[in-house]
Motif scaffolding. Structure first.
Motif, mmCIF file in Angstrom:
data_model
loop_
_atom_site.group_PDB
_atom_site.id
_atom_site.type_symbol
_atom_site.label_atom_id
_atom_site.label_comp_id
_atom_site.label_asym_id
_atom_site.label_seq_id
_atom_site.Cartn_x
_atom_site.Cartn_y
_atom_site.Cartn_z
ATOM 1 N N GLY A 296 -5.778 -11.655 -4.291
ATOM 2 C CA GLY A 296 -6.466 -11.796 -5.558
ATOM 3 C C GLY A 296 -5.644 -12.453 -6.650
ATOM 4 N N GLY A 297 -4.571 -13.149 -6.257
ATOM 5 C CA GLY A 297 -3.721 -13.815 -7.242
ATOM 6 C C GLY A 297 -4.237 -15.211 -7.535
ATOM 7 N N LEU B 133 1.431 3.479 -6.789
ATOM 8 C CA LEU B 133 1.172 2.040 -6.912
ATOM 9 C C LEU B 133 1.846 1.264 -5.781
ATOM 10 C CD1 LEU B 133 1.526 1.556 -10.765
ATOM 11 C CD2 LEU B 133 -0.569 1.386 -9.410
ATOM 12 N N ARG B 134 3.073 1.661 -5.433
ATOM 13 C CA ARG B 134 3.795 0.993 -4.346
ATOM 14 C C ARG B 134 3.025 1.134 -3.032
ATOM 15 N NH1 ARG B 134 6.365 1.848 -0.128
ATOM 16 N NH2 ARG B 134 6.329 4.103 -0.279
ATOM 17 N N ARG B 135 2.523 2.333 -2.765
ATOM 18 C CA ARG B 135 1.758 2.565 -1.537
ATOM 19 C C ARG B 135 0.467 1.746 -1.513
ATOM 20 N NH1 ARG B 135 2.288 9.070 -0.871
ATOM 21 N NH2 ARG B 135 4.473 9.084 -0.276
ATOM 22 N N GLU B 136 -0.213 1.675 -2.651
ATOM 23 C CA GLU B 136 -1.452 0.891 -2.721
ATOM 24 C C GLU B 136 -1.166 -0.591 -2.494
ATOM 25 O OE1 GLU B 136 -3.174 1.830 -6.515
ATOM 26 O OE2 GLU B 136 -3.958 3.761 -5.811
ATOM 27 N N ARG B 137 -0.081 -1.098 -3.108
ATOM 28 C CA ARG B 137 0.287 -2.507 -2.898
ATOM 29 C C ARG B 137 0.633 -2.760 -1.438
ATOM 30 N NH1 ARG B 137 3.042 -1.886 -7.916
ATOM 31 N NH2 ARG B 137 4.941 -1.455 -6.777
ATOM 32 N N ALA B 138 1.347 -1.825 -0.827
ATOM 33 C CA ALA B 138 1.723 -1.976 0.578
ATOM 34 C C ALA B 138 0.481 -2.021 1.472
ATOM 35 C CB ALA B 138 2.654 -0.842 1.003
ATOM 36 N N GLU B 139 -0.489 -1.187 1.198
ATOM 37 C CA GLU B 139 -1.721 -1.173 1.997
ATOM 38 C C GLU B 139 -2.499 -2.476 1.818
ATOM 39 O OE1 GLU B 139 -4.330 -0.537 4.696
ATOM 40 O OE2 GLU B 139 -2.591 0.782 4.421
ATOM 41 N N ARG B 140 -2.578 -2.965 0.588
ATOM 42 C CA ARG B 140 -3.258 -4.245 0.342
ATOM 43 C C ARG B 140 -2.548 -5.384 1.063
ATOM 44 N NH1 ARG B 140 -3.287 -5.491 -5.401
ATOM 45 N NH2 ARG B 140 -4.522 -7.278 -4.801
#
Length: 166
Positions: free
Chosen positions: A162-163, A99-106
């Protein structure tokens, strides 16, 4: 690479980066010394095709300064533990790491959509950990103006991620 020439050319830049993270003269001096030691040890790892020497040294300095900061935090944590306080295990599991990696990429993707000036300001504040006062002085503006600009950048990033809508 001629390390002596690099030392002369880039020592001011490295000190500037380390000072933004550590803010303590002794810690900055120690950090810059460690950067040069790591640079000598890892000089074979430098690939000119991947980027400039200054970029390589900047990344080395940032990671070394953060390591120094973590060492300080560990010492404080050990002191607290010796006083009887229990500290929770904060090692992330595989799901949290993914999840951390996905958030970092986004976040990287959203940052790439910002203007160059906004992206630079964001990195200086949140990546290089420079103070608002330092940014204001170097940009020739007030701290309040810098804070307002950072607020607008964060609001735009939140929208891109997307917030909340602005």
């Amino acid at each position: 690479m001629d390390m002596e020439a690099l030392l002369e050319q880039y020592s001011g830049m490295l000190e500037y980066i380390a000072r933004g993270i550590l803010r303590d003269d002794e810690a900055v001096e120690d950090c810059v010394s460690r950067v040069w030691l790591r640079a000598v040890e890892r000089s074979a790892d430098y690939d000119p095709a991947r980027g400039a020497v200054s970029t390589w040294l900047t990344l080395l300095c940032r990671s070394t300064a953060i390591d120094c900061l973590r060492e300080r935090w560990r010492k404080v944590a050990l002191a607290a533990e010796s006083l009887g306080e229990e500290l929770a295990d904060s090692a992330p599991g595989p799901e949290e790491e993914l999840l951390r990696r996905e958030r970092a990429e986004r976040l990287r993707s959203a940052l790439s959509r910002l203007s160059e000036a906004d992206r630079r300001l964001f990195y200086r504040k949140y990546y290089y950990l420079q103070s608002t006062a330092q940014l204001a002085a170097e940009l020739g503006t007030t701290e309040r103006a810098v804070e307002g600009r950072l607020y607008r950048i964060k609001r735009k990033l939140r929208t891109l991620l997307g917030g909340d809508e602005p």
